[in-house]
Design a protein around this motif. Structure first.
Motif, PDB file in Angstrom:
ATOM      1  N   ARG A 257       0.699  -1.330   0.087  1.00  0.00           N
ATOM      2  CA  ARG A 257      -0.085   0.003  -0.116  1.00  0.00           C
ATOM      3  C   ARG A 257       0.852   1.195   0.055  1.00  0.00           C
ATOM      4  NH1 ARG A 257      -5.034  -0.640   4.378  1.00  0.00           N
ATOM      5  NH2 ARG A 257      -6.059  -2.618   3.472  1.00  0.00           N
ATOM      6  N   VAL A 258       0.454   2.167  -0.794  1.00  0.00           N
ATOM      7  CA  VAL A 258       1.086   3.526  -0.754  1.00  0.00           C
ATOM      8  C   VAL A 258       0.101   4.592  -0.183  1.00  0.00           C
ATOM      9  CG1 VAL A 258       1.794   5.592  -2.112  1.00  0.00           C
ATOM     10  CG2 VAL A 258       2.355   3.140  -2.891  1.00  0.00           C
ATOM     11  N   TYR A 259       0.669   5.331   0.884  1.00  0.00           N
ATOM     12  CA  TYR A 259      -0.133   6.088   1.976  1.00  0.00           C
ATOM     13  C   TYR A 259       0.586   7.613   1.414  1.00  0.00           C
ATOM     14  CZ  TYR A 259      -1.142   1.905   4.494  1.00  0.00           C
ATOM     15  OH  TYR A 259      -1.937   0.831   4.993  1.00  0.00           O
ATOM     16  N   ALA A 260      -0.359   8.495   1.850  1.00  0.00           N
ATOM     17  CA  ALA A 260       0.084   9.878   1.646  1.00  0.00           C
ATOM     18  C   ALA A 260       1.128  10.294   2.836  1.00  0.00           C
ATOM     19  CB  ALA A 260      -1.092  10.705   1.673  1.00  0.00           C
ATOM     20  N   GLY A 261       1.923  11.089   2.697  1.00  0.00           N
ATOM     21  CA  GLY A 261       2.919  11.673   3.760  1.00  0.00           C
ATOM     22  C   GLY A 261       2.048  12.122   5.124  1.00  0.00           C
ATOM     23  N   PRO A 262       1.067  12.657   4.938  1.00  0.00           N
ATOM     24  CA  PRO A 262       0.495  13.164   6.269  1.00  0.00           C
ATOM     25  C   PRO A 262      -0.001  12.087   7.162  1.00  0.00           C
ATOM     26  CG  PRO A 262      -0.343  14.735   4.289  1.00  0.00           C
ATOM     27  CD  PRO A 262       0.637  13.329   3.784  1.00  0.00           C
ATOM     28  N   ASN A 292      10.324  10.870  -0.181  1.00  0.00           N
ATOM     29  CA  ASN A 292       9.961  12.061   0.248  1.00  0.00           C
ATOM     30  C   ASN A 292       8.675  12.554   0.438  1.00  0.00           C
ATOM     31  OD1 ASN A 292      12.891  12.272  -0.548  1.00  0.00           O
ATOM     32  ND2 ASN A 292      12.576  13.818  -1.965  1.00  0.00           N
ATOM     33  N   GLN A 293       7.672  11.963  -0.304  1.00  0.00           N
ATOM     34  CA  GLN A 293       6.215  12.293  -0.027  1.00  0.00           C
ATOM     35  C   GLN A 293       5.184  11.408   0.469  1.00  0.00           C
ATOM     36  OE1 GLN A 293       5.821  15.768  -0.217  1.00  0.00           O
ATOM     37  NE2 GLN A 293       7.840  16.034  -0.992  1.00  0.00           N
ATOM     38  N   VAL A 294       5.494  10.261  -0.050  1.00  0.00           N
ATOM     39  CA  VAL A 294       4.751   9.044   0.264  1.00  0.00           C
ATOM     40  C   VAL A 294       5.243   8.037   1.237  1.00  0.00           C
ATOM     41  CG1 VAL A 294       3.298   9.566  -1.783  1.00  0.00           C
ATOM     42  CG2 VAL A 294       5.093   7.713  -1.912  1.00  0.00           C
ATOM     43  N   THR A 295       4.708   7.001   1.622  1.00  0.00           N
ATOM     44  CA  THR A 295       5.036   5.954   2.452  1.00  0.00           C
ATOM     45  C   THR A 295       4.752   4.704   1.728  1.00  0.00           C
ATOM     46  OG1 THR A 295       5.543   7.011   4.485  1.00  0.00           O
ATOM     47  CG2 THR A 295       5.226   4.558   4.428  1.00  0.00           C
ATOM     48  N   LEU A 296       5.476   3.676   1.335  1.00  0.00           N
ATOM     49  CA  LEU A 296       5.052   2.207   0.806  1.00  0.00           C
ATOM     50  C   LEU A 296       5.185   1.384   1.919  1.00  0.00           C
ATOM     51  CD1 LEU A 296       4.509   0.129  -1.156  1.00  0.00           C
ATOM     52  CD2 LEU A 296       7.127   0.242  -1.776  1.00  0.00           C
ATOM     53  N   ILE A 297       4.239   0.532   2.146  1.00  0.00           N
ATOM     54  CA  ILE A 297       4.477  -0.579   3.154  1.00  0.00           C
ATOM     55  C   ILE A 297       3.826  -1.877   2.503  1.00  0.00           C
ATOM     56  CG2 ILE A 297       3.747  -1.470   5.524  1.00  0.00           C
ATOM     57  CD1 ILE A 297       3.117   1.491   6.429  1.00  0.00           C
ATOM     58  N   VAL A 298       4.726  -2.757   2.643  1.00  0.00           N
ATOM     59  CA  VAL A 298       4.483  -3.906   2.048  1.00  0.00           C
ATOM     60  C   VAL A 298       4.331  -5.040   3.314  1.00  0.00           C
ATOM     61  CG1 VAL A 298       5.458  -6.067   0.957  1.00  0.00           C
ATOM     62  CG2 VAL A 298       5.975  -3.625   0.282  1.00  0.00           C
ATOM     63  N   PHE A 299       2.945  -5.481   3.446  1.00  0.00           N
ATOM     64  CA  PHE A 299       2.748  -6.688   4.322  1.00  0.00           C
ATOM     65  C   PHE A 299       2.921  -7.942   3.754  1.00  0.00           C
ATOM     66  CE2 PHE A 299      -0.229  -2.979   4.554  1.00  0.00           C
ATOM     67  CZ  PHE A 299       0.052  -2.347   5.913  1.00  0.00           C
ATOM     68  N   PHE A 300       3.639  -8.881   4.418  1.00  0.00           N
ATOM     69  CA  PHE A 300       4.079 -10.186   3.893  1.00  0.00           C
ATOM     70  C   PHE A 300       3.801 -11.160   5.152  1.00  0.00           C
ATOM     71  CE2 PHE A 300       6.550 -13.712   3.312  1.00  0.00           C
ATOM     72  CZ  PHE A 300       6.990 -13.820   1.886  1.00  0.00           C
ATOM     73  N   TYR A 301       3.078 -12.331   4.684  1.00  0.00           N
ATOM     74  CA  TYR A 301       2.657 -13.242   5.596  1.00  0.00           C
ATOM     75  C   TYR A 301       3.003 -14.535   5.311  1.00  0.00           C
ATOM     76  CZ  TYR A 301      -0.212 -15.091   9.620  1.00  0.00           C
ATOM     77  OH  TYR A 301      -0.658 -15.793  10.800  1.00  0.00           O
TER      78      TYR A 301
END
Length: 511
Positions: A257-262, A292-301
């Motif tokens: 998922r990509v999240y906005a910086g805020p 810089n402007q977004v956060t990528l989180i990879v969830f792995f199970y």
């Protein structure tokens, strides 16, 4: 053979046919007759004469048509140095011959797997020899599919794709172009950390060419001290030419998922809850990249379970898009999806790391400092800062203890590794960019020391050139590594002729 072998002994070991034998003998004899100062001037010319005679087209000499393509293989452009020859051996015997020649000529050498390091001199050098593992591309699955002989010239996406038809995988790297040996000799973060531990935990056998050109095996039963040292101890003991890894299941669930910086501060709250969850569920791994402007989180199970509860703290936080749709898939498919997202241009890079116990205050300090430094660098085109939080469950450390241990000195406790990575395009910006990276890590370290969560450990694969990861393993483990380096390399060849890397001779000396 002895590091101080005579010319006849060396020629016998090389086993050359005429006329190469005559050319090599004449070149080496002429070199040996020179004074030390004269040898310094003649060394590069002699290397260029001798190596093509011994290794044929596998020796790529400076100035040849294919040299530039080989020279620019490293990931970071600040590692594009100018060795006299890049040699691509295809067996442990040829690696031993390279080492014997390097010692006779007293020339610098570097060992390169995938070349995915940002510290100049670690995978190349100026005027010496690069030993490239590019021809070690085997991927041999045992008949019972319990183990895999993983070629040290492969990158992790190659490994996962090659194992796909067999229905198995290994606990290897998470960034597709990273090479096999460097990751594992530094410890090796894997997708399956919580259940199977670091990548090195899953190596069950090494083959190593020592400085005296002998080839030895290292397992829990044979040379167990060397087996222990190689699991995070770096390039101090020999050139590793084979790693056999434990095979593990290949059916997993993942999402990106990509999240906005805020959203970052809300995500940090969720991260603290996740720290607690992974102490009860050892199949969950989370990979966090704040750009810089977004956060990528990879969830792995590590099981084909739809929407695992382990990631529940994150599910209700609004996000911009799924770059990896939630699905049960294989590790190969997961790694390919990440490759599609993370493709990057050739650039200069810098990294810096620290570690601590879980601390929202530390995370917030790092994020606030990152925001300040993104602003400070906004006038530099192409300067990007990436911050990685890597939660580590106590189970990841326990898994290593059960398989021979390692020298990293980690307690079996829940903690995190922080990485700040900088990408930039021009060398003239290096000082400013590195200072920004340092300020972010310093903010996290200062906060951790103030609130009692600081840990001295520094992950060597994340460490900057001025950090001292081997010293962070603890005085007792560092001394043991130094003693083992003397045992397996009594002449100190890997400390004096090896161009770079995290060497025990330099560890513990930083001011």
């Amino acid at each position: 053979m002895s590091p101080s072998a005579s010319l006849p002994e060396l020629l016998g070991f090389l086993q050359l046919a005429a006329p190469a034998q005559g050319v090599v003998e004449a070149a080496l004899s002429a070199f040996a007759s020179l004074s030390e100062a004269e040898q310094e001037s003649a060394r590069a010319t002699t290397i260029a004469q001798v190596f093509p005679q011994v290794f044929g087209e596998s020796a790529v000499v400076e100035g040849s048509s294919s040299y530039e393509a080989h020279r620019t293989q490293p990931w970071s452009t600040n590692c594009w140095l100018a060795p006299t020859v890049i040699v691509n051996p295809s067996s442990s015997t040829e690696v031993a011959q390279v080492l014997a020649l390097a010692q006779f000529l007293r020339c610098k050498f570097s060992v390169r797997g995938g070349g995915h390091l940002q510290n100049p001199g670690f995978n190349s050098n100026e005027g010496g020899i690069v030993i490239s593992m590019s021809k070690f591309t085997q991927l041999v699955v045992a008949d019972d599919k319990s183990t895999v002989d993983v070629g040290l010239g492969l990158r992790w996406l190659d490994v996962y794709q090659g194992l796909e038809p067999h229905g198995i995988t290994v606990a290897g790297g998470r960034v597709p172009p990273v090479g096999v040996p460097g990751l594992l000799l530094g410890g090796g973060l894997s997708f399956q950390n919580s259940e199977y531990g670091l990548g090195c935990t899953n190596v069950i056998e090494y083959e190593v060419v020592l400085a005296d050109s002998s080839v030895v095996r290292a397992t829990q039963q044979e040379n167990p001290d060397l087996f222990w040292a190689l699991k995070g101890g770096g390039p101090n003991f020999g050139v590793v030419t084979k790693m056999i890894m434990q095979a593990i299941p290949n059916k997993v669930w993942s999402e990106g998922r990509v999240y906005a910086g805020p959203q970052n501060f809300q995500l940090l709250d969720a991260l603290m809850k996740y720290h607690e969850i992974i102490e009860k569920d050892n199949k969950a791994t989370l990979i966090w990249y704040t750009l810089n402007q977004v956060t990528l989180i990879v969830f792995f199970y590590c099981a084909p379970v739809e929407t695992p509860d382990a990631f529940k703290p994150f599910y209700d936080i609004p996000f911009l898009q799924n770059v990896v749709p939630p699905s049960c898939r294989t590790v190969s498919e997961m790694c390919q999806a990440i490759a599609n997202v993370m493709a990057a241009d050739q650039q200069y890079h810098d990294m810096r790391t620290m570690s601590s116990l879980p601390s929202l205050e530390v995370y917030q300090a790092a994020e606030n400092a990152r925001l300040e430094q993104v602003e400070a660098l906004k006038d530099i085109e192409g300067a990007d800062l990436t911050m990685v939080f890597q939660p580590m469950a106590s189970s990841a450390i326990k898994a290593g203890e059960l398989r021979g241990g390692n020298p990293m000195g980690l307690k079996a406790e829940n903690h995190q590794w922080l990485l700040v990575l900088a990408d930039y395009k021009k060398i003239e910006h290096e000082e400013r960019v590195r200072e920004s990276v340092r300020k972010i890590v310093d903010a996290a370290e200062t906060t951790a020391k103030a609130n009692g969560t600081y840990l001295p450990f520094k992950y060597s694969n994340y460490a900057s050139r001025d950090q001292d990861p081997l010293a962070s393993y603890g005085a007792e483990n560092l001394q043991k590594l130094k003693d083992l380096a003397v045992k397996y390399d009594p002449q100190g060849i890997f400390q004096t002729l090896q161009s770079g890397g995290w060497l025990v001779s330099k560890a513990g000396t930083a001011q």
